[in-house]
Design an enzyme around this catalytic site. Structure first.
Site, PDB file in Angstrom:
ATOM      1  N   GLU A  46       0.818  -1.213   0.000  1.00  0.00           N
ATOM      2  CA  GLU A  46       0.000   0.000   0.000  1.00  0.00           C
ATOM      3  C   GLU A  46       0.847   1.256   0.000  1.00  0.00           C
ATOM      4  O   GLU A  46       2.022   1.239   0.291  1.00  0.00           O
ATOM      5  CB  GLU A  46      -0.940   0.028   1.200  1.00  0.00           C
ATOM      6  CG  GLU A  46      -0.344  -0.470   2.514  1.00  0.00           C
ATOM      7  CD  GLU A  46       0.934   0.181   2.943  1.00  0.00           C
ATOM      8  OE1 GLU A  46       0.977   1.441   2.950  1.00  0.00           O
ATOM      9  OE2 GLU A  46       1.911  -0.526   3.279  1.00  0.00           O
ATOM     10  N   GLU A  67       4.520  -0.343   0.555  1.00  0.00           N
ATOM     11  CA  GLU A  67       4.560  -0.430  -0.916  1.00  0.00           C
ATOM     12  C   GLU A  67       4.535  -1.873  -1.418  1.00  0.00           C
ATOM     13  O   GLU A  67       4.617  -2.116  -2.608  1.00  0.00           O
ATOM     14  CB  GLU A  67       5.825   0.228  -1.497  1.00  0.00           C
ATOM     15  CG  GLU A  67       6.028   1.675  -1.146  1.00  0.00           C
ATOM     16  CD  GLU A  67       7.279   2.265  -1.793  1.00  0.00           C
ATOM     17  OE1 GLU A  67       7.956   1.563  -2.572  1.00  0.00           O
ATOM     18  OE2 GLU A  67       7.577   3.436  -1.515  1.00  0.00           O
TER      19      GLU A  67
END
Lengths: 348, 348
Positions: free
Chosen positions: B170, B314
């Site tokens: 994310e 990420e």
């Protein structure tokens, strides 16, 4: 005795470290958020003495040798498996072949002491010093000449490799017994403290393994001159000596080495005991499931990159860790910076 | 409410596990010596319901969204960084781009709630549900419709992906605050227990973060209906809801998901609380350096593959772990067997 430590850079360069850290902090990520990957980058650049060091290629060397101590029934597998597994590696069927092939790593087996005459093969370096070590329950595993020659074999490989860095692993039925005896002798421990199950020795085989190591320690402690090389010669093995040498060879060229499992770490212990400054050149690929490995790593301040419960040897843990090391260096060289990507930094 | 759990295979197949184990034990290595890699192979095949399951391709989905809670000053970085980092990812400059590019993994950013209108891009799925979530200090982060829609966005991606498996990560400034609040609400913990430094909140920023979460918990505990989805809606975020949905979508197709760090694990906690049988589809890529992550993994029996002190998000930890998972499957399919390689087994 040759001095394998001549010309090894031992100075630290605080400015270089500062420069690497500044570059890391300018990449588009929170400060320090790549964790171990950032430590890897700093150690790698520090080894190389170059804040812009990069990895052009990496390699695994699998040092193979037989062990006279197998005559005492210390292993679950017959001695012939050393030869059979080397052939398996040359045919590409071992775990280390799979792991290196799929990660674009080179892989070379170094025959430093297998009791078999291998034909020439592109994946093999024929550097046989002897057809196996002697049974160290009854005498030294190697003569002084054999031990020196094996260290030299490793040194030359480490010094002459074309790779930016390499991992060291091994194949040798009986070699967890040698590694446990060597660790115990160098660290003043007992067999119970340093001996694990190896390829799967449990019950009576494990008990015999401990008894054999204890008896060998009793014999050799009396005659040991106290030096790491004499310990290596007495209860080590040809591939352990070669791995020890490869560390010095790599360090002489400012190249890092990725140490694999318990047996490779026994070689690192020998190297570090001989010359503590060599520590900075060593990455520890993983902590294996072999009983004493974690404690052995602590003895030499070794922080393993991976902890996957493996206990296979062959350089398998080093190969997986090389994947992490290469990704750390990829991040260092390929990530955008805050300014280039127009990302607001925390102080903006 | 749609039932996202319909059609998810929950049965275990002991014969399949036996068959995988027999194949693993026939490979040229000591029994069990690949450690975690062997567990990965068993879980992967078990998920797929196929003892010969393999990986044809793998992908990282980075779910991105903004968070209204950033208005409370809980993060070190300004809210705009969500948009800036998505653009950085589309330009290939973020850590996750480097890690996926060098490992032949696909990488797609899913805009499920960023406060910016992105143009079309091959690396972007435009699935915006809202331009960020609401400030959950003063009300619910999402309406029920928004929350359901975000779950559905993730479900469709998980169900329709062409990859054999995928990792979820994310990007969203403020989302460790949402993850800490969600974990605290679902597990009955306090802000002090679940809150970490995120991108680097220390001192007064960290204290404010804790105070904000505690105040939000006080507000929402009164009105919460006790369901995981209502918790997600109240104090979660659009990307957390989408990651939760992606787990169900993947499981509906018998595909495993590699969960990344703290925020992705909060999504996994939500999914597992909704439907405990989904556990078998989850790999946990790594344990991050975020304070509560290790304890949160324990709550859902999650065993992390890597422990590299990372705290970047990420999908970066998932990407590195995918490398290990792929190597485990490579070993399973590509290693020689004792008979094919004519290697003596321990019982010979």
């Amino acid at each position: 005795m040759l001095d394998f430590t001549t010309g090894i850079a031992t100075e630290t360069n605080p400015e270089l470290i500062q420069s690497v850290k500044a570059k890391l902090d300018d990449l588009t990520k929170p400060t320090g958020s790549l964790g171990t990957l950032e430590n890897i980058v700093m150690q790698y650049c520090s080894c190389c003495g170059d804040a812009n060091a990069s990895i052009s290629s990496a390699h695994i060397y699998v040092f193979a040798a037989d062990h006279g101590i197998t005559a005492e029934g210390v292993s679950l597998y017959p001695k012939e498996v050393t030869t059979q597994m080397v052939i398996n590696m040359l045919e590409g069927g071992a775990a280390i072949n799979v792991l290196t092939r799929n990660a674009a790593l080179g892989c070379t087996v170094v025959d430093v002491g297998v009791d078999f005459d291998f034909e020439e093969h592109p994946g093999l370096l024929r550097r046989k010093v002897a057809r196996g070590s002697g049974n160290f329950l009854h005498g030294a595993a190697m003569t002084n000449e054999q031990c020196m020659k094996a260290i030299e074999v490793g040194y030359e490989i480490g010094a002459q490799t074309e790779s930016s860095l390499f991992g060291i692993g091994e194949m040798g039925i009986g070699n967890t017994t040698a590694a446990a005896a060597l660790s115990a002798l160098l660290l003043g421990r007992t067999a119970e403290e340093t001996t694990g199950m190896g390829t799967g020795a449990v019950g009576s085989v494990y008990e015999r393994k401990c008894r054999v190591i204890d008896a060998a320690l009793e014999l050799h402690r009396k005659e040991w001159d106290g030096s790491p090389v004499d310990a290596l010669r007495r209860v080590g093995g040809l591939e352990i000596a070669a791995m020890t040498g490869s560390i010095f060879g790599a360090a002489s060229q400012r190249k890092p080495v990725v140490v694999d499992g318990y047996i490779a770490t026994a070689a690192a212990l020998t190297a570090v005991t001989m010359f503590p400054s060599v520590k900075k050149y060593l990455f520890y690929g993983h902590v294996s499931n072999e009983f004493f490995h974690r404690a052995l790593l602590s003895e030499i301040d070794g922080e393993p990159i991976l902890d996957l419960g493996m206990r296979l040897g062959e350089g398998s843990g080093a190969a997986l860790a090389l994947g992490i090391i290469m990704q750390a260096m990829n991040c260092y060289h390929q990530m955008a910076t805050f300014s280039s990507a127009r990302v607001s930094n925390k102080d903006d």
